[in-house]
Design a protein around this motif. Structure first.
Motif, PDB file in Angstrom:
ATOM      1  N   MET A 113      58.268  48.817 -16.482  1.00 16.51           N
ATOM      2  CA  MET A 113      57.157  48.522 -15.603  1.00 16.51           C
ATOM      3  C   MET A 113      55.861  48.758 -16.370  1.00 16.51           C
ATOM      4  N   TYR A 114      54.911  47.881 -16.153  1.00 16.84           N
ATOM      5  CA  TYR A 114      53.613  47.972 -16.824  1.00 16.84           C
ATOM      6  C   TYR A 114      52.504  48.135 -15.793  1.00 16.84           C
ATOM      7  N   LEU A 115      51.552  48.986 -16.120  1.00 14.75           N
ATOM      8  CA  LEU A 115      50.320  49.098 -15.348  1.00 14.75           C
ATOM      9  C   LEU A 115      49.286  48.266 -16.085  1.00 14.75           C
ATOM     10  N   VAL A 116      48.743  47.272 -15.396  1.00 13.48           N
ATOM     11  CA  VAL A 116      47.729  46.400 -15.977  1.00 13.48           C
ATOM     12  C   VAL A 116      46.474  46.496 -15.124  1.00 13.48           C
ATOM     13  N   HIS A 117      45.350  46.729 -15.780  1.00 16.18           N
ATOM     14  CA  HIS A 117      44.062  46.786 -15.083  1.00 16.18           C
ATOM     15  C   HIS A 117      43.337  45.460 -15.220  1.00 16.18           C
ATOM     16  N   ALA A 118      42.806  44.982 -14.104  1.00 15.65           N
ATOM     17  CA  ALA A 118      41.921  43.819 -14.103  1.00 15.65           C
ATOM     18  C   ALA A 118      40.557  44.328 -13.651  1.00 15.65           C
ATOM     19  N   ARG A 119      39.580  44.201 -14.530  1.00 15.80           N
ATOM     20  CA  ARG A 119      38.222  44.656 -14.196  1.00 15.80           C
ATOM     21  C   ARG A 119      37.396  43.469 -13.744  1.00 15.80           C
ATOM     22  N   LEU A 120      36.699  43.657 -12.622  1.00 12.47           N
ATOM     23  CA  LEU A 120      35.896  42.585 -12.049  1.00 12.47           C
ATOM     24  C   LEU A 120      34.507  43.091 -11.698  1.00 12.47           C
ATOM     25  N   ARG A 121      33.575  42.143 -11.578  1.00  8.88           N
ATOM     26  CA  ARG A 121      32.229  42.475 -11.114  1.00  8.88           C
ATOM     27  C   ARG A 121      31.878  41.495 -10.006  1.00  8.88           C
ATOM     28  N   ALA A 122      31.555  42.048  -8.837  1.00  6.39           N
ATOM     29  CA  ALA A 122      31.198  41.229  -7.688  1.00  6.39           C
ATOM     30  C   ALA A 122      29.867  40.538  -7.935  1.00  6.39           C
ATOM     31  N   ALA A 123      29.738  39.349  -7.374  1.00  4.18           N
ATOM     32  CA  ALA A 123      28.477  38.604  -7.469  1.00  4.18           C
ATOM     33  C   ALA A 123      27.413  39.330  -6.647  1.00  4.18           C
ATOM     34  N   PRO A 124      26.154  39.185  -7.034  1.00  4.99           N
ATOM     35  CA  PRO A 124      25.087  39.818  -6.247  1.00  4.99           C
ATOM     36  C   PRO A 124      25.187  39.399  -4.791  1.00  4.99           C
ATOM     37  N   ARG A 181      30.827  51.566  -9.699  1.00  2.00           N
ATOM     38  CA  ARG A 181      29.387  51.417  -9.547  1.00  2.00           C
ATOM     39  C   ARG A 181      28.954  49.952  -9.571  1.00  2.00           C
ATOM     40  N   ALA A 182      27.855  49.682  -8.929  1.00  3.60           N
ATOM     41  CA  ALA A 182      27.147  48.397  -8.993  1.00  3.60           C
ATOM     42  C   ALA A 182      28.056  47.179  -8.859  1.00  3.60           C
ATOM     43  N   GLY A 183      28.962  47.214  -7.906  1.00  5.95           N
ATOM     44  CA  GLY A 183      29.792  46.054  -7.649  1.00  5.95           C
ATOM     45  C   GLY A 183      30.972  45.857  -8.567  1.00  5.95           C
ATOM     46  N   HIS A 184      31.178  46.768  -9.506  1.00  9.03           N
ATOM     47  CA  HIS A 184      32.351  46.677 -10.375  1.00  9.03           C
ATOM     48  C   HIS A 184      33.550  47.251  -9.620  1.00  9.03           C
ATOM     49  N   PHE A 185      34.704  46.675  -9.876  1.00  4.42           N
ATOM     50  CA  PHE A 185      35.931  47.249  -9.318  1.00  4.42           C
ATOM     51  C   PHE A 185      37.098  46.884 -10.220  1.00  4.42           C
ATOM     52  N   THR A 186      38.141  47.701 -10.129  1.00  2.27           N
ATOM     53  CA  THR A 186      39.339  47.500 -10.937  1.00  2.27           C
ATOM     54  C   THR A 186      40.534  47.371 -10.014  1.00  2.27           C
ATOM     55  N   LEU A 187      41.363  46.393 -10.312  1.00  2.00           N
ATOM     56  CA  LEU A 187      42.653  46.252  -9.639  1.00  2.00           C
ATOM     57  C   LEU A 187      43.713  46.729 -10.613  1.00  2.00           C
ATOM     58  N   GLY A 188      44.535  47.651 -10.177  1.00  6.06           N
ATOM     59  CA  GLY A 188      45.630  48.148 -11.000  1.00  6.06           C
ATOM     60  C   GLY A 188      46.939  47.576 -10.494  1.00  6.06           C
ATOM     61  N   PHE A 189      47.538  46.709 -11.279  1.00  9.04           N
ATOM     62  CA  PHE A 189      48.794  46.058 -10.915  1.00  9.04           C
ATOM     63  C   PHE A 189      49.955  46.747 -11.616  1.00  9.04           C
ATOM     64  N   TYR A 190      50.969  47.114 -10.873  1.00 13.91           N
ATOM     65  CA  TYR A 190      52.215  47.604 -11.453  1.00 13.91           C
ATOM     66  C   TYR A 190      53.210  46.447 -11.385  1.00 13.91           C
TER      67      TYR A 190
END
Length: 101
Positions: free
Chosen positions: A1-12, A43-52
C-alpha cells in the motif's frame, strides 16, 4: 500500500468548504479503489489529499492518485483548484533507520 499526497491550491478567494473531507469522500467511486483518504486543509487555500492505494509500484500509485484527483476536480467534487503536485511523501532517513544494521 502506498500513501500518495496530492497538493492543491484553491482558486481565489481561497475559501475551502467546512465539509471538504466529507465532500471528497462522498465523491469517491468504488472504481477509484482508494483504500483510505485523508484531507488536510492548510494556509491560504492550500490543501493536501492523502490517498492510500494498493498499486504494483510507487509510480503506478502516483499516476493513480493523480487520475482520481483530476476526476474529482473535473466533476467539481473539489472546489475550483489547481493541482500543484502528486507524490509519495519522503520519510527522513533518521526515521526510516530500523537500527538493525
Amino acid at each position: 500500500m502506498y500513501l500518495v499526497h496530492a497538493r492543491l491550491r484553491a482558486a481565489p478567494p481561497h475559501e475551502l468548504p467546512d465539509d471538504l473531507r466529507e465532500a471528497v469522500r462522498a465523491g469517491l467511486d468504488p472504481a477509484d479503489q482508494v483504500e483510505h483518504l485523508a484531507v488536510h486543509p492548510q494556509r491560504a487555500g492550500h490543501f493536501t489529499l492523502g490517498f492510500y492505494l494498493l498499486d504494483d509500484s510507487l509510480e503506478a500509485a502516483e499516476r493513480h492518485a493523480e487520475s482520481v484527483c483530476r476526476r474529482l476536480l473535473g466533476t467539481r467534487v473539489l472546489p475550483a483548484a489547481r493541482l500543484l503536485d502528486v507524490g509519495v511523501p519522503l520519510m527522513p532517513l533518521s526515521l526510516s533507520d530500523t537500527g538493525t544494521g
